[in-house]
Design an enzyme around this catalytic site. Structure first.
Site, PDB file in Angstrom:
ATOM      1  N   LYS A  60     -46.045 -14.101 -19.490  1.00 58.30           N
ATOM      2  CA  LYS A  60     -45.145 -15.157 -18.885  1.00 58.30           C
ATOM      3  C   LYS A  60     -45.187 -16.656 -19.217  1.00 58.30           C
ATOM      4  CE  LYS A  60     -43.507 -13.288 -14.811  1.00 58.30           C
ATOM      5  NZ  LYS A  60     -43.313 -13.380 -13.253  1.00 58.30           N
ATOM      6  N   LYS A  93     -49.342 -11.428 -27.739  1.00 53.78           N
ATOM      7  CA  LYS A  93     -49.407 -10.601 -26.421  1.00 53.78           C
ATOM      8  C   LYS A  93     -48.303 -10.983 -25.467  1.00 53.78           C
ATOM      9  CE  LYS A  93     -52.248  -9.856 -22.564  1.00 53.78           C
ATOM     10  NZ  LYS A  93     -53.646 -10.335 -22.134  1.00 53.78           N
ATOM     11  N   LYS A 115     -60.800 -20.746 -22.010  1.00 52.50           N
ATOM     12  CA  LYS A 115     -60.025 -21.618 -21.108  1.00 52.50           C
ATOM     13  C   LYS A 115     -60.725 -22.909 -21.035  1.00 52.50           C
ATOM     14  CE  LYS A 115     -57.858 -18.119 -18.301  1.00 52.50           C
ATOM     15  NZ  LYS A 115     -57.769 -17.551 -16.987  1.00 52.50           N
TER      16      LYS A 115
END
Ligand code: TRP
Length: 344
Positions: free
Chosen positions: A205, A202, A122
């Site tokens: 959204k 995967k 991240k």
């Protein structure tokens, strides 16, 4: 035996798992996590917080957050979490989560936090703009778990490292301040990660490769039409290869065995084309999730129901959280004028 409580609930074991407020669940969330949570609620005392404090560690829009949170609650209940059997609540409404997180922060090795795969992913290339919340994310997650003395935590493989930290923090705390927390065990979800409509990554959204569990039938058909199939099957009359087709994998998840073997045969023999197959899949999804769409509509028509569910969840969570924090304060020698134990 020094652990508090010998209640029936505690003897049957406690489960905790959290989910970020990402709005309505998609079918990958359902298959990979929530379906399993529904099963667990009959066997364990289950705590299912919607972890909004985790969500704000990444960029977010305040006006959106509330809606995403509400949509998540509606989805979870529609998907089968029964407020009479489990505790659904909002993490930030139980302030002990952040309180315990601070205590655990002081036990957490900085190096280990910096080496977390998810943290590195991240923050790759982030430099100065990386906020400390992302670093502390797994400590807050540990607090979520330990606060309820959960012994089982159903998560996907990607969370194993965070769970290892929670286990270590429980041991460290117990060694330093006396037996307080059980070491939480991972309950790995057996379902494989469901790929999205692109058949590549995967379902998520953010990637936009998802189908929502509450999507109306027209939208499901529309989205299914865009699904990736066997890339070598260019023409309708080409024989298909179910073994490389992502839509066929989805049949494996949702369709009955008769449908699965028929699709397999008719795809190989080119009796059906990819489009027909995708519309078949759409019909299966439309039917599978129909009861959830109905339940969601019912919940949405009565906002008081949602509020009542969250009130009950918060109260049950709060009771356990308050007691654990009382023990923690006692154990580490914090001053307790406010929360001192009731003396006999
Ligand atoms: N980090 C988890 C995820 O992204 C969510 C989470 C927060 C969680 N707290 C938790 C999962 C506690 C299990 C237990 O999926």
């Amino acid at each position: 035996m020094s652990r508090s409580g010998g209640s029936a609930a505690e003897r049957r074991g406690r489960v905790l798992s959290g989910i970020q407020p990402t709005g309505e669940l998609h079918i990958g969330n359902y298959l990979g996590a929530v379906r399993n949570w529904v099963r667990l609620q009959d066997e364990y005392e289950c705590f299912y917080p919607i972890v909004d404090y985790h969500a704000i560690a990444s960029p977010f829009e305040p006006r959106e957050l509330r809606k995403l949170t509400e949509d998540m609650v509606v989805s979870l209940v529609a998907a089968g979490l029964d407020p009479d059997k489990c505790h659904i609540f909002i993490q930030s409404e139980v302030p002990e989560h952040t309180e315990l997180a601070w205590v655990l922060t002081s036990l957490a090795p900085l190096g280990q936090l910096q080496r977390m795969t998810q943290f590195k992913d991240k923050t790759a290339g982030g430099g100065e703009s990386v906020n400390a919340g992302l670093l502390m994310y797994p400590v807050l997650q540990s607090a979520d778990i330990l606060l309820y003395k959960a012994d089982r935590v159903p998560v996907g493989e990607d969370q194993s490292q965070h769970l290892e930290l929670a286990r270590m923090l429980a041991r460290r705390f117990n060694n330093a301040f006396g037996e307080t927390f059980p070491e939480p065990q991972v309950l790995l979800t057996e379902t494989p990660r469901m790929l999205g409509l692109d058949g590549q990554s995967k379902m998520s959204k953010t990637k936009g490769n998802h189908i929502g569990i509450l999507d109306p039938p027209e939208k499901i058909r529309e989205r299914m039409a865009t699904a990736f199939t066997d890339p070598q099957r260019k023409r309708r009359e080409d024989p298909g290869r179910p073994e490389v087709c992502n839509v066929f994998t989805w049949h494996g998840y949702f369709s009955d065995s008769a449908t699965i073997s028929r699709v397999e045969r008719q795809c190989r023999s080119a009796e059906i084309g990819c489009y027909e197959d995708k519309m078949l899949m759409a019909d299966v999804l439309i039917e599978t999730f129909a009861p959830m769409r109905e339940r969601a509509a019912e919940l949405r028509s009565d906002p008081n129901q949602v509020a009542a569910i969250l009130d009950a969840g918060r109260e049950a969570a709060q009771e356990v959280a308050r007691e654990t924090m009382r023990e923690v304060r006692e154990a580490i020698g914090l001053w307790q004028t406010l929360n001192r134990p009731v003396t006999a």
